[in-house]
Structure formats: structure tokens, C-alpha cells
Design a protein around this motif. Sequence first.
Motif, PDB file in Angstrom:
ATOM      1  N   ARG A 120       0.844  -1.199   0.000  1.00 21.35           N
ATOM      2  CA  ARG A 120       0.000   0.000   0.000  1.00 21.35           C
ATOM      3  C   ARG A 120       0.874   1.241   0.000  1.00 21.35           C
ATOM      4  NH1 ARG A 120      -4.499  -0.395   4.637  1.00 21.35           N
ATOM      5  NH2 ARG A 120      -3.387   1.526   5.121  1.00 21.35           N
ATOM      6  N   TYR A 121       0.499   2.201  -0.847  1.00 24.18           N
ATOM      7  CA  TYR A 121       1.287   3.432  -0.947  1.00 24.18           C
ATOM      8  C   TYR A 121       0.362   4.615  -1.114  1.00 24.18           C
ATOM      9  CZ  TYR A 121       4.577   6.854  -2.966  1.00 24.18           C
ATOM     10  OH  TYR A 121       5.335   7.979  -3.225  1.00 24.18           O
ATOM     11  N   ASP A 122       0.501   5.596  -0.221  1.00 21.63           N
ATOM     12  CA  ASP A 122      -0.240   6.854  -0.328  1.00 21.63           C
ATOM     13  C   ASP A 122       0.644   7.837  -1.078  1.00 21.63           C
ATOM     14  OD1 ASP A 122      -1.399   9.397   0.127  1.00 21.63           O
ATOM     15  OD2 ASP A 122      -2.399   8.662   1.929  1.00 21.63           O
ATOM     16  N   VAL A 128       3.625   4.100   3.587  1.00 21.23           N
ATOM     17  CA  VAL A 128       3.607   2.770   2.976  1.00 21.23           C
ATOM     18  C   VAL A 128       3.331   1.711   4.040  1.00 21.23           C
ATOM     19  CG1 VAL A 128       5.242   3.466   1.182  1.00 21.23           C
ATOM     20  CG2 VAL A 128       6.102   2.344   3.244  1.00 21.23           C
ATOM     21  N   GLU A 129       2.878   0.567   3.568  1.00 23.31           N
ATOM     22  CA  GLU A 129       2.574  -0.552   4.449  1.00 23.31           C
ATOM     23  C   GLU A 129       2.399  -1.791   3.571  1.00 23.31           C
ATOM     24  OE1 GLU A 129      -1.202  -2.057   7.119  1.00 23.31           O
ATOM     25  OE2 GLU A 129      -0.851   0.110   6.971  1.00 23.31           O
ATOM     26  N   THR A 130       2.707  -2.957   4.116  1.00 24.70           N
ATOM     27  CA  THR A 130       2.473  -4.216   3.422  1.00 24.70           C
ATOM     28  C   THR A 130       1.417  -5.008   4.171  1.00 24.70           C
ATOM     29  OG1 THR A 130       4.813  -4.269   2.750  1.00 24.70           O
ATOM     30  CG2 THR A 130       3.536  -6.282   2.447  1.00 24.70           C
ATOM     31  N   SER A 143       0.662  -5.805   9.611  1.00 25.30           N
ATOM     32  CA  SER A 143       1.956  -5.824  10.285  1.00 25.30           C
ATOM     33  C   SER A 143       2.398  -4.393  10.553  1.00 25.30           C
ATOM     34  CB  SER A 143       2.995  -6.542   9.425  1.00 25.30           C
ATOM     35  OG  SER A 143       4.295  -6.377   9.964  1.00 25.30           O
ATOM     36  N   ALA A 144       2.345  -3.983  11.817  1.00 24.62           N
ATOM     37  CA  ALA A 144       2.740  -2.622  12.176  1.00 24.62           C
ATOM     38  C   ALA A 144       4.192  -2.305  11.805  1.00 24.62           C
ATOM     39  CB  ALA A 144       2.510  -2.381  13.670  1.00 24.62           C
ATOM     40  N   PRO A 145       5.137  -3.265  11.928  1.00 35.86           N
ATOM     41  CA  PRO A 145       6.527  -2.935  11.558  1.00 35.86           C
ATOM     42  C   PRO A 145       6.717  -2.599  10.079  1.00 35.86           C
ATOM     43  CG  PRO A 145       6.482  -4.867  12.979  1.00 35.86           C
ATOM     44  CD  PRO A 145       5.074  -4.580  12.614  1.00 35.86           C
ATOM     45  N   SER A 146       5.763  -3.001   9.238  1.00 34.93           N
ATOM     46  CA  SER A 146       5.893  -2.696   7.808  1.00 34.93           C
ATOM     47  C   SER A 146       5.482  -1.266   7.478  1.00 34.93           C
ATOM     48  CB  SER A 146       5.046  -3.661   6.977  1.00 34.93           C
ATOM     49  OG  SER A 146       3.661  -3.346   7.054  1.00 34.93           O
ATOM     50  N   GLN A 147       4.915  -0.556   8.440  1.00 33.91           N
ATOM     51  CA  GLN A 147       4.449   0.815   8.200  1.00 33.91           C
ATOM     52  C   GLN A 147       5.612   1.800   8.288  1.00 33.91           C
ATOM     53  OE1 GLN A 147       1.441   0.933  11.340  1.00 33.91           O
ATOM     54  NE2 GLN A 147      -0.159   0.917   9.785  1.00 33.91           N
TER      55      GLN A 147
END
Length: 470
Positions: A120-122, A128-130, A143-147
Motif C-alpha cells: 500500500r502506498y499513499d 507505505v505498508e504491506t 503488520s505494524a513494523p511494515s508501516q
Amino acid sequence: MAFYPDFERSDRRVELNRRYVIYDYALVAKVLTHEVGHILGFPHEHLRISSSDPDCSESELWEGLTAYDSESVMNYPQCGGLSTYSRLSLLDRIGARSVYGPSQVLGADFNGDAYADIFRYDTGTGQVETRYGNAGTGELLFSAPSQKTWIANLKMIPGDFNGDGNTDIFRYNTSTGEVEIRYGRPEMDEFLFSSLSQVTWIPGLELIPGDFNGDGFTDIFRYRPSTGEVEIRYGSAIMTELLFSPSSQQTWVGSLKMIPGDFNGDGYTDIFRYYMPTGEVEIRYGNSGMGALSFSATSQETWVSNLNLVAGDFNGDGYTDIFRYYMPTGEVEIRYGTTGSGALLFSASSQNTWIANLTMVPGDFNGDGYTDIFRYNTSTGEVETRFGVAGMGPLHFSASTLETWVANLKFAPGDFNGDGRTDLFRYYTPTGETEIRYGSPGTAPFVFSAASQNLWIPGLETISGYVPSH
């Protein structure tokens, strides 16, 4: 101990020593890598060199697929092998691909667990986040660490640039030309940073991923539409900038539409070139080394102008085909990949007329090895799947796939639950509503799952694999 493909069914078994299974999982993984090689038909690599050691001399028949490889996982350490068995060597991958063809990845897999994920990308804020695929038919895993927060307005290309089995993200700032690779990792965590991958290219490039020299690493084909200048930057095992090769530089015509695929089935990514104003087409073929794509005058043709093109293997023969769609009238046709370096094959029986102004998403939605086309009317929400089949005829119609969904959806295809069938991630950008419709066997409609529904923020870019749309 394993078996070969020609063994009787009663002899097809893999035997493991129990004490290794209990106490040394790492060793089990290494042994299984070697034994699965035998299951796929690959004998010991050390058969190719003479030796007086009886443990290194066997009477099996063999055929060489590559040069001798001391680093092959099929080599014995006591027979001159240098492999640690922790990963396939470059020649292992090339040899396997020459027999079985390129791997069919159903979406981006950022942590290498065989489930497609969504990045995900704004574009406005850079956040970003996966979200990670998993077994079952529920929602993607958070997964919070992916943010993290990256810079805004990046162009991003997924690919495995270092060949470790985890999908990476190639970042490109179209305004400044700054590029960087963020590397996938086995954990559900942020991407790995490498300052060595940071470099500045020229702005305004179109970037196309593929394995143009067949070495198992994703490369980037660079195209400058304003001038026609092209170049390939090559992936490698180290986490550094893509490798520069001046011999790959050429000047083509400007304003081309280009689609990657393996149109002659030789394991190298090719580029299908389409000049929309005139309809002129041509294929430039991938090859070993780090030079320019191969020119073939016999691949040149003139088609009608302003076509929408979708790549896929619609008849399951191992060659990439081109599905042609003329949006104003709905006329469709498939041109088929074939051996050699000539033009795609024409088939009058593949011609049909669909409705105009459709959005089309390719995928193997029923897992039968043929690429299918998901048809979507963005205005009305009407959907349908046409299924790939053997031969060179039209895609198969199935009335059971006719449904009406909401209008103005965005889609990201991928195998999110790892069952071998392409699923569709649905995203309604105005509200952020998301849902996964799961692929199903045969010619049935997608499987609905209320458990997969979620609410994300609106206006995101969602990435799961590279799907060119021209």
C-alpha cells in the motif's frame, strides 16, 4: 534418498533420517533442496568430471543443460562441489528454466512465503505498508513494523532484483530521477534499506521489469519516450545499484507502448513494441549476456492502431501471447507466441466481438495453467471471466461467471491464499472499502468471503505484481 520422474509410482518416495528431522531443520532444508532436484530429473553434477573416487563415479546417463557447475546443489562437496546447499546457483536456475520454463509468480510475494501480498502506498503523503497473504479466505494480515513513510509521488516497480525469492520494490522519482531498491525479507517487517542501491537516473523514464538475460534476477528496461533512448540495467545477487551495461544502449523510436513477455519460450524476457498511431509492431528478444535485445525483421508487422493489449499464455503452451482489444468497437483477437524469432501467430478462430470500453485483468483464476481474462465494465459494474483453453480458438465463455459488482473498482490480482489460483483484490478508492474475491476451479464464479472485507484509507495505490496495461 529420492527418486527420478520415470520411477514406478510404488517407488516414488523421499526418505529422511529421523534424527535430522528432529534436531537439525537447517540440514533438512539443504538435503531436500538436493533431493527435489532428483525428483525433477536432475542427476549429480559431479558425473560430468572424471574421478577415481567410487563415490564420485556413477553410471547414469545424463545430458548437459549448462556448463559444469561446481556451485550446483546437485554436486557433492567431497567430489569438488562448492555449494552450501542454501540456495540454487545461477546455473541451477538457468538449467531448470530450460526444462520447465520460467516460474509463474501469481503476484508479489514480499516475504517469500508463497502467498501474494499487497503493498500500500499513499502517493500524497508517502506512507507505505504491506498487507500479507495467508491461507484461507480471510483478510490480509496486518503488520505494524511494515508501516513507514517514504517520499511522495514515487513510481514503484516490484521484482526480485537480488534473486533471493523475496519480491523487492524499485523506487523511482520521476521528477528528479533518484532511484533506490528496497529489499523484501522473510519477516513481516519493513523492507531492507541499502544505500548502495541509491543512484540518480534521468527523469521522465518508463521502466519495465523482466529477466532479459535469463540469470534469475529481475532487470529494469529503461525507455525515454521523448527521445527513444533505451537501456537495460541488470539485477545481481548483491544489494547494490543495478548493473550498468553500455552495450545494452540503443535508440528506438519515441512514443512506443511496450509489453514484456517470453514470446518464444526460451526463458528470456522479450519486449513487444507497439506504435499506437500507426499500428507498427515488433518483438525485440532477450538473450544471454548484458547486451542489447536481439532484432528480428521477421517479427515486424502492422496492426490496427489504438489497440489495448494484454499479455498472457492463453493456450498454456509456454509461450506468451498477446490479447488484442479494440475498445471503441469491442473487437478482440489473440496472437500466439511461438518458437524462433518471427511474428506472433495469427488465428482467425480466436476473433470475437465483445462490448466496448471494458477493463481487463489477466490471471489464472481457475488454476488450470491457462491465462484467463477478467472483464469489468467500470461504468455498470458488470463482470465476467473468459477462460483460456488449449488450441488457438476464442476464450471460453461461462454464463456462471456473469455478475454485477459495484462500479469504479480498482483491482490487484494475486494468489493471496496460495491455492494456485489467481484471486482479485477489490478496492473502492473513494471510500477505501476492500475485499478479496477468490479464484475457484472449473468455470465457476469467484468465491465471496465476508471475512476478507476491510476498510482502508481512500486513494491508495495498491501493488501486487507488475501488470502492464496498454
